[in-house]
Design an enzyme around this catalytic site. Structure first.
Site, short mmCIF file in Angstrom:
data_model
loop_
_atom_site.label_atom_id
_atom_site.label_comp_id
_atom_site.label_asym_id
_atom_site.label_seq_id
_atom_site.Cartn_x
_atom_site.Cartn_y
_atom_site.Cartn_z
N ARG A 73 63.88 4.96 -21.58
CA ARG A 73 63.57 3.37 -21.65
C ARG A 73 64.94 2.19 -20.52
NH1 ARG A 73 59.75 4.49 -25.43
NH2 ARG A 73 60.95 5.71 -27.58
N ASP A 104 52.59 2.49 -23.64
CA ASP A 104 52.92 2.10 -22.82
C ASP A 104 53.81 1.31 -21.93
OD1 ASP A 104 54.27 1.59 -24.74
OD2 ASP A 104 52.85 0.04 -26.30
N THR A 127 53.07 10.77 -25.05
CA THR A 127 53.53 10.27 -25.88
C THR A 127 53.19 10.48 -27.10
OG1 THR A 127 53.97 8.09 -27.09
CG2 THR A 127 51.70 7.91 -25.75
N ASP A 129 52.83 9.52 -30.44
CA ASP A 129 52.27 7.75 -31.11
C ASP A 129 50.62 7.82 -30.62
OD1 ASP A 129 54.42 7.28 -31.59
OD2 ASP A 129 54.87 5.70 -30.62
N ASP A 131 48.68 6.26 -28.75
CA ASP A 131 48.40 4.80 -29.19
C ASP A 131 48.04 4.24 -27.35
OD1 ASP A 131 51.02 5.02 -27.74
OD2 ASP A 131 51.80 3.36 -29.43
N ARG A 156 56.49 19.93 -50.22
CA ARG A 156 55.39 19.85 -50.95
C ARG A 156 55.88 20.85 -52.58
NH1 ARG A 156 51.10 16.59 -52.61
NH2 ARG A 156 49.92 17.09 -50.48
N GLY A 187 47.94 16.76 -47.50
CA GLY A 187 46.69 16.59 -48.65
C GLY A 187 47.21 15.41 -49.45
N ALA A 188 48.00 14.13 -47.97
CA ALA A 188 48.78 13.70 -48.72
C ALA A 188 48.12 12.34 -49.95
CB ALA A 188 49.19 12.32 -47.50
N GLU A 189 48.82 12.13 -50.91
CA GLU A 189 48.54 11.37 -51.94
C GLU A 189 47.89 9.95 -51.23
OE1 GLU A 189 50.50 13.79 -52.69
OE2 GLU A 189 48.30 15.13 -53.84
N SER A 216 53.89 16.05 -59.37
CA SER A 216 54.25 15.87 -57.49
C SER A 216 52.98 15.07 -56.60
CB SER A 216 54.66 17.24 -56.97
OG SER A 216 53.29 17.35 -56.60
N ARG A 256 59.60 14.99 -32.19
CA ARG A 256 59.51 14.40 -31.18
C ARG A 256 59.96 15.90 -29.99
NH1 ARG A 256 61.06 9.25 -29.19
NH2 ARG A 256 63.29 9.87 -28.11
O1 F6P Z 1 57.27 6.11 -28.59
C1 F6P Z 1 57.51 7.46 -29.59
C2 F6P Z 1 58.33 6.81 -30.63
O2 F6P Z 1 58.84 8.36 -30.88
C3 F6P Z 1 57.86 6.84 -31.76
O3 F6P Z 1 56.91 6.53 -32.36
C4 F6P Z 1 59.01 6.14 -31.71
O4 F6P Z 1 59.08 4.71 -33.45
C5 F6P Z 1 60.26 5.85 -30.65
O5 F6P Z 1 59.73 6.37 -29.82
C6 F6P Z 1 61.99 5.75 -31.64
O6 F6P Z 1 62.27 6.15 -29.67
P1 F6P Z 1 63.78 5.91 -29.41
O7 F6P Z 1 63.79 7.68 -29.15
O8 F6P Z 1 64.19 5.46 -28.34
O9 F6P Z 1 64.86 5.91 -30.77
#
Ligand code: F6P
Length: 323
Positions: A73, A104, A127, A129, A131, A156, A187-189, A216, A256
């Site tokens: 980054r 992004d 990514t 995410d 998003d 679980r 199947g999360a509650e 549970s 990741r």
């Molecule tokens: O953008 C991907 C992501 O894995 C996010 O879900 C998470 O919040 C962020 O990166 C964590 O970033 P870093 O590995 O830089 O802490």
């Protein structure tokens, strides 16, 4: 001199980035174009740290998680003077366009490089995410979900055996896509996401309603939920159910890593080929996405500004099934 395209992986790594790097390098080679792979994203562009990528550089990587180009980054890229230096470095190396695989933050840098220096840029959504607006899926999302599902299935087993409530935190600073899809799959509650306001009393009431039949429970919380992280949710649950054992698991960065799923490898292949083809057609300022199984080109600015809305159907199905 051959035409040269720059390539970076940038931001958080995502499984399938390597498969995309491979697709870009192979497509370029077939078109007699050279790929200059910069190391650690924009950092490598600024430091002129690069590798001329050949077909042999991308052999045996389709199945590997992470990114052979490494990633970062890059804080320097927020500053105009460094972006000017990047454009200068690229031009000195004979690179006239850049393919940027990332999310992004990566695309924001690419847009500025184009706006400020007329540099040609093409983005590929990479990514976990999911998003980004304009693509059904981003590279890495499917693998991350599968990782969550595998982990929560294990949780679980022990949650059931001990009649415990587990609050599991998954990634997603601003987006709940990982939480929603994996939550449905396990199947999360309850599933708590940043896109909707968390009514903790309602969540607790729903747990109460089903306590007699099931002892549970699994609550999935996206790390960016506005109520708080898994610990905050666990505290609220413990306050209400003083007689119950509540445990917290944060899945963290295991989400990741790992070998990309078949779906991510195929998506990466499509998008990598699409990115090189766009550059060869002199198209710039777009993200290559996939919509309804078709490759699309979406203006980069749209991909980052129009945040992908959380699918109402996912929310509805979650409510319906988490009883
Ligand atoms: O953008 C991907 C992501 O894995 C996010 O879900 C998470 O919040 C962020 O990166 C964590 O970033 P870093 O590995 O830089 O802490």
């Amino acid at each position: 001199m051959k035409k040269r395209i720059g390539l970076i992986t940038s931001g958080g790594d995502a499984p399938g980035m390597n498969a995309c790097v491979r697709a870009v390098v192979r497509t370029a080679a077939q078109n007699d174009v050279e790929i200059i792979g910069f190391i650690r994203g924009y950092e490598g562009v600024l430091d002129k740290d690069f590798v001329v990528m050949k077909n042999e550089n991308v052999a045996q990587i389709i199945q590997r998680g992470g990114t052979i180009l490494k990633t970062a980054r890059c804080k320097r890229f927020y500053e105009a003077e460094h972006r000017a230096k990047a454009a200068e470095n690229l031009r000195e190396l004979g690179v006239d366009s850049l393919i940027a695989i990332g999310g992004d933050g990566t695309f924001t840098g690419a847009v500025l490089l184009q706006k400020e220096h007329g540099f040609k840029v093409v983005g590929v959504p990479g990514t976990i995410d999911n998003d980004l607006f304009g693509t059904d899926f981003t590279i890495g999302y499917d693998t991350a979900i599968n990782t969550v599902v595998e982990a929560v299935d294990k949780i679980r087993d022990t949650a059931f055996s001990h009649d415990r409530i587990f609050v599991v935190e998954v990634m997603g600073r601003d987006a709940g896509f990982i939480a929603l899809r994996s939550g449905i799959a396990v199947g999360a509650e309850a599933i708590l996401v940043p896109e909707t306001k968390t009514d903790i009393d309602r969540v607790l009431k729903r747990l109460e309603g089903r306590r007699k039949s099931k002892q549970s429970a699994i609550i999935i919380v996206a790390e960016g939920d506005e109520f708080g992280g898994a610990e905050d949710v666990a505290k609220a649950v413990m306050k209400k159910y003083v007689d119950r054992e509540v445990k917290v698991t944060k899945l963290g960065h295991i989400q990741r890593g790992g070998n990309p799923s078949a779906m991510d490898r195929v998506l990466a292949g499509f998008l990598g080929v699409g990115a090189v083809e766009a550059v060869l057609e002199e198209v710039s300022g777009v993200m290559i996405g996939m919509q309804h199984k078709k490759i699309v080109r979406i203006p980069l600015e749209k991909a980052i500004k129009h945040h992908q809305d959380v699918d109402d159907n996912l929310l509805r199905i979650t409510e319906m099934l988490s009883v």
